[in-house]
Scaffold this active site. Structure first.
Site, PDB file in Angstrom:
ATOM      1  N   GLU A   4       0.777  -1.259   0.004  1.00  0.00           N
ATOM      2  CA  GLU A   4      -0.084  -0.023   0.076  1.00  0.00           C
ATOM      3  C   GLU A   4       0.865   1.220  -0.104  1.00  0.00           C
ATOM      4  OE1 GLU A   4      -3.478  -0.468   2.695  1.00  0.00           O
ATOM      5  OE2 GLU A   4      -1.764  -1.707   3.631  1.00  0.00           O
ATOM      6  N   MET A 165      -5.967  -5.749  13.551  1.00  0.00           N
ATOM      7  CA  MET A 165      -5.095  -5.655  14.669  1.00  0.00           C
ATOM      8  C   MET A 165      -4.560  -4.359  15.049  1.00  0.00           C
ATOM      9  SD  MET A 165      -3.209  -9.537  13.574  1.00  0.00           S
ATOM     10  CE  MET A 165      -2.325  -9.730  14.987  1.00  0.00           C
ATOM     11  N   ASP A 189     -10.226 -11.307   3.998  1.00  0.00           N
ATOM     12  CA  ASP A 189     -10.499 -12.691   4.155  1.00  0.00           C
ATOM     13  C   ASP A 189     -12.011 -12.782   5.101  1.00  0.00           C
ATOM     14  OD1 ASP A 189      -8.516 -11.575   6.091  1.00  0.00           O
ATOM     15  OD2 ASP A 189      -9.835 -12.922   7.411  1.00  0.00           O
TER      16      ASP A 189
END
Ligand code: ADE
Length: 220
Positions: A4, A165, A189
């Protein structure tokens, strides 16, 4: 993720770079606006360290945390975007002391609010780009969540739509420093868990960087 930052860094003009506490910060003009970029690393501790350094050193008007996330909401599929309405810490638990799960002692709340105008702008950008997006609670914890029972637990405890996270740690640091914060995460996911993640993390990270570029291009 590195992927990114590459997409964003390649668009930085008047680029500079400096290292603080092992984190590489790169700055310059992104589509004509002052910007500082960093890959915070994995987990809440690195994320908090990075956000605090960024705020103290560069005094940004706002912080945007971008990256990938696991889907908790049935409406979200790989490639869709989750835009945070609030951030929670799913592995903060002082419930044996009588607190609700996720209670942030000191701030005395479970949900850390996120900036409404920035989040709405990010949702508008997704719509304009034809990227499916949903706004809702993002749950962070130092755990890659792939077991269905744990996903259900987090969804039910917090009404969360996605898990990752770092976002809550960044939001908490921004909150105590009175710096507006937004979280933009692309789903990497879902039911496929870790297998999905390995196959789709690049695509997902690229998607969130694309949306962020469009955001900066449109920002005043
Ligand atoms: N980042 C991407 N997918 C995740 C998941 N399932 N759990 C935690 N962090 C993630």
């Amino acid at each position: 993720m590195d992927l990114e930052i590459e997409r964003l860094e390649s668009r930085l003009a008047e680029r500079w770079e400096e290292q603080i506490s092992g984190v590489r910060f790169t700055g310059g003009k992104l589509f004509g606006k002052d910007a500082v970029l960093a890959v915070c690393g994995i987990g809440k501790t690195f994320a908090a360290l990075c956000a605090e350094a960024m705020i103290l050193r560069y005094a940004p008007d706002a912080v945007i945390n971008t990256g990938v996330a696991g889907a908790l909401d049935g409406e979200l599929s790989v490639g869709d975007m989750a835009v945070g309405s609030a951030a929670v810490c799913h592995d903060m638990d002082t419930s044996p002391l009588g607190d609700p799960i996720g209670w942030i002692s000191g701030l005395n709340t479970v949900r850390i609010p996120l900036d409404v105008p920035m989040s709405e702008e990010l949702l508008d950008i997704c719509e304009r780009l034809g990227v499916r997006a949903k706004r809702g609670v993002i749950a962070s914890g130092d755990q890659f969540v792939c077991e269905n029972g744990r996903k259900r637990e987090i969804r039910e405890n917090f009404s969360a739509i996605a898990c990752e996270m770092e976002g809550q740690a960044i939001a908490q640091v921004c909150f105590v420093n009175k710096t507006p914060c937004a979280i933009l995460r692309c789903i990497s996911d879902g039911a496929g868990g870790a297998m999905d993640y390995e196959s789709f993390k690049k695509l997902a990270a690229d998607n969130s960087a694309k949306v962020l570029c469009a955001y900066f291009e449109n920002a005043r």
